[in-house]
Design an enzyme around this catalytic site. Structure first.
Site, PDB file in Angstrom:
ATOM      1  N   GLU A 104       0.845  -1.187   0.000  1.00 41.64           N
ATOM      2  CA  GLU A 104       0.000   0.000   0.000  1.00 41.64           C
ATOM      3  C   GLU A 104       0.894   1.254   0.000  1.00 41.64           C
ATOM      4  O   GLU A 104       0.618   2.221  -0.703  1.00 41.64           O
ATOM      5  CB  GLU A 104      -0.876  -0.043   1.260  1.00 41.64           C
ATOM      6  CG  GLU A 104      -2.029   0.932   1.258  1.00 41.64           C
ATOM      7  CD  GLU A 104      -2.956   0.751   0.073  1.00 41.64           C
ATOM      8  OE1 GLU A 104      -3.116  -0.410  -0.386  1.00 41.64           O
ATOM      9  OE2 GLU A 104      -3.497   1.757  -0.405  1.00 41.64           O
ATOM     10  N   ASP A 111       3.883   1.437  -1.208  1.00 44.81           N
ATOM     11  CA  ASP A 111       4.451   1.549  -2.556  1.00 44.81           C
ATOM     12  C   ASP A 111       3.473   2.210  -3.517  1.00 44.81           C
ATOM     13  O   ASP A 111       3.851   3.040  -4.339  1.00 44.81           O
ATOM     14  CB  ASP A 111       4.822   0.155  -3.105  1.00 44.81           C
ATOM     15  CG  ASP A 111       6.065  -0.395  -2.424  1.00 44.81           C
ATOM     16  OD1 ASP A 111       6.746   0.378  -1.716  1.00 44.81           O
ATOM     17  OD2 ASP A 111       6.333  -1.600  -2.586  1.00 44.81           O
ATOM     18  N   LYS A 167      16.386  -9.998  -2.126  1.00 41.08           N
ATOM     19  CA  LYS A 167      16.117  -8.773  -1.371  1.00 41.08           C
ATOM     20  C   LYS A 167      15.547  -9.202  -0.032  1.00 41.08           C
ATOM     21  O   LYS A 167      14.382  -9.586   0.080  1.00 41.08           O
ATOM     22  CB  LYS A 167      15.127  -7.867  -2.108  1.00 41.08           C
ATOM     23  CG  LYS A 167      14.937  -6.542  -1.378  1.00 41.08           C
ATOM     24  CD  LYS A 167      14.202  -5.526  -2.229  1.00 41.08           C
ATOM     25  CE  LYS A 167      14.238  -4.138  -1.606  1.00 41.08           C
ATOM     26  NZ  LYS A 167      13.546  -4.060  -0.326  1.00 41.08           N
ATOM     27  N   CYS A 181     -18.826 -34.427  19.499  1.00 42.31           N
ATOM     28  CA  CYS A 181     -18.707 -33.291  18.592  1.00 42.31           C
ATOM     29  C   CYS A 181     -18.130 -33.758  17.253  1.00 42.31           C
ATOM     30  O   CYS A 181     -17.021 -34.280  17.213  1.00 42.31           O
ATOM     31  CB  CYS A 181     -17.812 -32.224  19.209  1.00 42.31           C
ATOM     32  SG  CYS A 181     -17.618 -30.785  18.143  1.00 42.31           S
TER      33      CYS A 181
HETATM   34  S1  IVH Z   1      21.750  -3.029  -2.069  1.00 41.40           S
HETATM   35  C1  IVH Z   1      23.221   1.194  -2.961  1.00 41.40           C
HETATM   36  N1  IVH Z   1      21.057  -5.543  -1.778  1.00 41.40           N
HETATM   37  O1  IVH Z   1      16.597  -3.069   0.451  1.00 41.40           O
HETATM   38  C2  IVH Z   1      22.548  -0.128  -2.861  1.00 41.40           C
HETATM   39  N2  IVH Z   1      19.808  -3.909  -0.606  1.00 41.40           N
HETATM   40  O2  IVH Z   1      16.387   0.039  -0.864  1.00 41.40           O
HETATM   41  C3  IVH Z   1      22.193  -0.467  -1.482  1.00 41.40           C
HETATM   42  N3  IVH Z   1      18.028  -4.846   0.810  1.00 41.40           N
HETATM   43  O3  IVH Z   1      16.699  -1.166   2.907  1.00 41.40           O
HETATM   44  C4  IVH Z   1      21.251  -1.580  -1.287  1.00 41.40           C
HETATM   45  N4  IVH Z   1      18.405  -6.958   0.326  1.00 41.40           N
HETATM   46  O4  IVH Z   1      18.535  -2.863   3.287  1.00 41.40           O
HETATM   47  C5  IVH Z   1      20.784  -4.269  -1.437  1.00 41.40           C
HETATM   48  N5  IVH Z   1      20.581  -7.820  -1.582  1.00 41.40           N
HETATM   49  C6  IVH Z   1      20.336  -6.550  -1.253  1.00 41.40           C
HETATM   50  C7  IVH Z   1      19.291  -6.218  -0.353  1.00 41.40           C
HETATM   51  C8  IVH Z   1      19.054  -4.870  -0.065  1.00 41.40           C
HETATM   52  C9  IVH Z   1      17.659  -6.121   1.030  1.00 41.40           C
HETATM   53  C10 IVH Z   1      17.363  -3.694   1.414  1.00 41.40           C
HETATM   54  C11 IVH Z   1      18.275  -2.640   1.950  1.00 41.40           C
HETATM   55  C12 IVH Z   1      17.475  -1.389   1.793  1.00 41.40           C
HETATM   56  C13 IVH Z   1      16.579  -1.702   0.665  1.00 41.40           C
HETATM   57  C14 IVH Z   1      17.108  -1.058  -0.600  1.00 41.40           C
END
Ligand code: IVH
Length: 711
Positions: free
Chosen positions: A36, A38, A122, A459
């Protein structure tokens, strides 16, 4: 919309985003699902893109949002902690668009070879900067607003996975490792289980957590490291902050992102192995699909994958725009949390009679499926979250975990049509005190979080479990009646009550799927054989709550007949060895229900028989039993270390034994203390077993009483 309306909407969006991101980043208490957030963010971005004059300098689109919580020391990041662009088109298009952008920025022609990417997960936790100086962890800081974060070194030091000292030689003078602190799904479930138990015990300041990310964020930002230490945190490294002295002028820095991660792993930092190096858009699309297929099976939550241009020189050429690098993007998966409306709360009866409130939802697509039911766990949870019919709620479905309602959206701007809220949830009142399936009274015992149907064997919801318990080896011992067959019998409608088991005929049985003549005949023989039983087994088989095998034996021995048990008052029940108020009450309320008595009568009518006795309550000890010490004779002699002679006698009799005055060939045991005289000599002469006090207690100690599975 005209320009004025757009301006107003942009203002409204900025205000909403600010509020939600404060809740999320600073208070660790998200008020709306990420998906939401986003959507709102993109709506604002779209307005600002088409009407740059409406963009404000302090717009959330122009900066990284976050903040420093009071009580933490602020840390200024040597290199800002930026975030990455999020590709919210969850289809392959998202990956293709990113590759096209990178190629355009690099000025590549169509005929040029594909760009190489490092692709990774991620992680859904919170970003952390770990500063190592000469290989030693000296500071850990949260992202904060990207420029300034919070010093959480003490808390991070409690994470076992994070090395306090890096491995290897010639370590950089300064190495800032960036990564994600997160909580594994199993650790999260266990944590919430523990929280629920604490709350049930009356702990005031405890709460359950909405999701692993939230629990992780809360733990990292605990002012008390001792509390943080009890939260099961994990960490994955994914990048760098400031670096000094990795070779002369950082010349030893690995040339690619993937080699960099390998180097970090070699230093002892946790790096997720679920990563790859791929070529071009096809490679990105393939990784996105492959990870998407196993997302549910991962031991932790992810909300997407991350693509990074692998060559660090190319990364530098691409550079940054406002808040994001041009060389990286996050490509999302369908969200695991969504908002929807709570249409009603139904109460489900589980296999053990447990009553679970279940949310009936306006169908919503979450975690890859359409969800219209979600668990609300129990009455206390519903009240704590103050979930009411008509509310807009956040539903979560992650992995194989059943969908759950994690909270209510109280924000009126987000839930504009939540006009009239329903009543606060009261499970007992809602059900009028009766099981929604069988109408039996419901009960919630002190110290328990769940209400239960007391219907037990009557039951339908509990039927299968009740039948299995009844047929069990230590109960009626019906050979050939296992769980598969019980499922079949109940599903085919052949068995509704326990007595109906004994009315099964060959014809009915053979009509079942995969049921041969032979197994049908075996089952019928097993049923027939089970009819000759003992009162203790029969009592145990009924599945009365709190009546395990030993208690059933005690009751049988004490009363000797079923009728006397059925009629016994709680006071009379309390006279039985080892029977306390909980058991007495449970027995009484079981037989107070007419349908339970009816079932007992019907079972006797089909021919179940056992031997009845006078019962030890009427002072005439039974002598025919063979279980334990029933009917065996004891002689006491000398002084026992702790028991008086009367106390020892009582113990023996309570267990069904007899105490006599003189030793003979018929004596089973002589219990001897200090200064034992002629009786001990006689025992030795006749070869009678001699016990000391400890051995006597061990002999009489009841086996641990398993809880029967039905109410
Ligand atoms: S790179 C300059 N790699 O996602 C690049 N971020 O907006 C820096 N996150 O809160 C981020 N997994 O903590 C990167 N494999 C990954 C990630 C990752 C999670 C999170 C990060 C940040 C958000 C990026």
């Amino acid at each position: 919309m005209n320009l004025l309306d757009l301006d107003r909407r942009a203002d409204e969006l900025r205000e909403l985003l600010r509020r939600h991101s404060h809740n999320y980043y600073v208070l660790d208490a998200p008020s709306i699902p990420d998906a939401e957030y986003d959507r709102l963010f993109q709506e604002l971005e779209a307005i600002e893109a088409t009407h740059p004059e409406l963009r404000t300098a302090d717009s959330p689109t122009q900066r990284v949002i976050g903040g420093v919580l009071d009580g933490f020391v602020a840390v200024r990041h040597a290199v800002p902690m930026l975030s990455i662009r999020t590709e919210t088109d969850t289809e392959a298009r998202g990956a293709i668009a990113f590759d096209a952008r990178v190629r355009r920025e690099l000025g590549l022609a169509e005929t040029d070879p594909p760009v190489e990417y490092a692709v990774e997960l991620k992680f859904d936790g919170l970003a952390m900067n770990l500063r190592y100086e000469a290989g030693v962890l000296v500071q850990a800081a949260t992202r904060g607003d990207g420029e300034t974060g919070e010093d959480v070194t003490q808390n991070i030091r409690t994470i076992g996975e994070i090395p306090r000292r890096l491995r290897g030689e010639a370590l950089p003078a300064v190495l800032e490792v960036r990564g994600e602190v997160y909580i594994r799904r199993d650790d999260f479930e266990a944590l919430n289980e523990r929280q629920r138990a604490l709350i049930a015990q009356g702990a005031k300041n405890e709460k359950t957590f909405v999701n692993p990310r939230n629990a992780a964020a809360g733990a990292v930002r605990q002012l008390d490291p001792a509390i943080a230490a009890r939260r099961p945190l994990s960490f994955f490294a994914y990048g760098l902050g400031e670096v000094q002295g990795w070779g002369i002028d950082n010349s030893a820095l690995p040339p690619t992102h993937s080699a960099l991660l390998d180097a970090l792993a070699a230093m002892g930092l946790p790096v997720c192995t679920e990563r790859a190096v791929v070529q071009g858009a096809d490679g990105l699309v393939g990784f996105h699909a492959a990870v998407g297929a196993k997302r549910d099976a991962l031991p932790f939550d992810i909300d997407g994958v991350v693509y990074k241009v692998n060559d660090r020189a190319l990364q530098q050429r691409l550079g940054f725009v406002t808040r994001e690098p041009r060389w990286a993007v996050a490509h999302k998966y369908p969200a695991q949390e969504q908002m929807t409306k709570l249409l009603g709360i139904e109460i489900q009866v589980g296999r053990t009679g447990k009553l679970t409130p279940v949310a009936k939802l306006e169908p919503v697509f979450v975690g890859g499926t359409t969800v219209s039911n979600a668990t609300l766990h129990n009455e206390d949870e519903v009240r704590r979250k103050d979930v009411r019919v008509g509310d807009t709620v956040i539903v979560r479905r992650a992995g194989d975990v059943i969908p759950q309602v994690v909270g209510v959206v109280h924000d009126t701007a987000m839930a504009p049509d939540a006009v009239e809220r329903g009543e606060p949830f009261d499970l007992y009142r809602r059900l009028g005190g009766a099981c929604p399936v069988c109408g039996s009274p419901i009960a919630r015992e002190e110290g328990e979080v769940d209400w239960r149907c007391t219907g037990g064997i009557t039951c339908p919801a509990q039927r299968k479990e009740a039948i299995l318990h009844f047929a069990g080896r230590r109960a009626m011992d019906i050979e050939g009646l296992g769980d598969k067959l019980v499922d079949q019998l109940v599903d085919a409608g052949l068995i509704r009550t326990l007595p109906e088991l004994y009315t099964l005929g060959l014809a009915k049985l053979c009509a079942l799927d995969r049921m041969g003549d032979k197994s049908a005949a075996n089952l019928l023989a097993g049923l027939e054989a089970s009819k000759r039983t003992t009162l203790a087994r029969f009592l145990f088989a009924l599945g009365i709550r709190h009546i395990g095998e030993t208690t059933a034996k005690d009751l049988a021995r004490h009363f000797g007949s079923l009728d006397r048990i059925v009629e016994a008052t709680e006071a009379q029940l309390l006279e039985v060895n080892d029977v306390g108020p909980v058991v007495a009450h449970s027995v009484r309320s079981f037989f107070d229900q007419p349908h339970h008595r009816e079932i007992v009568e019907q079972l006797r009518a089909v021919g179940i028989v056992w031997e009845e006795t006078e019962g030890t309550a009427s002072a005439a000890p039974e002598t025919s039993g063979t279980e334990g010490v029933t009917g065996q004779t004891f002689v006491l002699t000398g002084t026992l270390p702790t028991l008086t002679r009367d106390a020892a006698k009582e113990l023996i009799e309570a267990a069904g034994g007899k105490v006599t005055g003189s030793v003979s060939k018929k004596t089973n045991y002589v219990v001897a203390g200090s200064e034992a005289g002629s009786k001990l000599d006689k025992a030795n002469e006749l070869g009678v077993t001699v016990l000391d006090e400890a051995a006597l207690k061990a002999l009489l100690a009841p086996a641990p009483d398993p809880e029967p599975p039905v109410a």
